[in-house]
Scaffold this motif. Sequence first.
Motif, short mmCIF file in Angstrom:
data_model
loop_
_atom_site.label_atom_id
_atom_site.label_comp_id
_atom_site.label_asym_id
_atom_site.label_seq_id
_atom_site.Cartn_x
_atom_site.Cartn_y
_atom_site.Cartn_z
N SER A 26 0.77 -1.17 0.08
CA SER A 26 -0.02 0.11 0.06
C SER A 26 0.81 1.22 0.05
O SER A 26 2.03 1.30 0.74
CB SER A 26 -0.96 -0.03 1.35
OG SER A 26 -1.88 -0.87 1.16
N ARG A 116 -7.27 -7.76 -5.51
CA ARG A 116 -7.95 -6.47 -5.66
C ARG A 116 -6.88 -5.31 -5.07
O ARG A 116 -6.27 -5.49 -4.30
CB ARG A 116 -9.11 -6.47 -4.49
CG ARG A 116 -10.21 -7.80 -4.85
CD ARG A 116 -11.22 -7.43 -3.86
NE ARG A 116 -11.95 -6.48 -4.21
CZ ARG A 116 -13.16 -6.25 -3.69
NH1 ARG A 116 -13.51 -6.57 -2.49
NH2 ARG A 116 -14.00 -5.30 -4.11
N LEU A 118 -7.21 -1.07 -4.53
CA LEU A 118 -8.13 -0.14 -4.64
C LEU A 118 -7.55 1.31 -4.58
O LEU A 118 -6.63 1.60 -3.95
CB LEU A 118 -8.94 -0.43 -3.11
CG LEU A 118 -9.71 -1.57 -3.09
CD1 LEU A 118 -10.16 -2.01 -1.71
CD2 LEU A 118 -10.67 -1.90 -4.23
N ASP A 119 -8.18 2.29 -5.23
CA ASP A 119 -8.06 3.84 -4.95
C ASP A 119 -6.77 4.27 -5.53
O ASP A 119 -5.89 3.74 -5.13
CB ASP A 119 -8.45 4.04 -3.62
CG ASP A 119 -9.71 3.96 -3.32
OD1 ASP A 119 -10.83 4.06 -4.28
OD2 ASP A 119 -10.24 3.87 -2.22
N ASP A 122 -9.27 1.06 -9.53
CA ASP A 122 -9.74 -0.15 -8.98
C ASP A 122 -9.27 -1.35 -9.85
O ASP A 122 -9.81 -1.10 -11.03
CB ASP A 122 -11.11 -0.04 -8.66
CG ASP A 122 -11.60 0.90 -7.55
OD1 ASP A 122 -10.53 1.11 -6.66
OD2 ASP A 122 -12.67 1.38 -7.39
N ASP A 124 -9.55 -5.47 -10.10
CA ASP A 124 -10.53 -6.41 -9.71
C ASP A 124 -10.13 -7.62 -10.38
O ASP A 124 -10.61 -7.82 -11.88
CB ASP A 124 -11.87 -6.22 -9.46
CG ASP A 124 -12.55 -7.13 -8.31
OD1 ASP A 124 -11.87 -7.98 -7.82
OD2 ASP A 124 -13.78 -6.82 -8.15
#
Length: 147
Positions: A26, A116, A118-119, A122, A124
């Motif tokens: 992250s 996944r 995210l932000d 996105d 998936d």
Amino acid sequence: MTDRTAADDAFKNRCANAARTLAPLSGCFITRISFAAFAEDDSLEIILRKGPASPDVVIELSSLHYVSVSKPPEISGCFIDAISLIHLPKTPRPWPGDAASRVRRFDGLPELAWLRVLDPADVDVMASIVTVYTAASDDETSTDTTR
């Protein structure tokens, strides 16, 4: 453990190892997403970069069963708020509720890896083959004495 048990756990272990590698990423940036959709050779590749002092991480997924990528048009590079990879077992073992809404389960469907990201973009993806690897850093290369 029998050879059959080891074979049954191999993909689950691969997913667990990939999840451990991805968990601290992250805050990285997606520098490239490449998608190829051909008969038996469908694949998605994502390259992540943390910074100049850290090596790139490459995520390769193939034998795709579900792909969704959305990103605001004004973004050129993309910061990651969260990233996860979850093992999805064969039937009859259960899947998380969100996963079941993406891929229809049936006998013969292989176990899958669910990635996944995210932000603000996105990503998936559900695939039956997943590989995550880290490029050699400059520090590792500079200490290689085998050359």
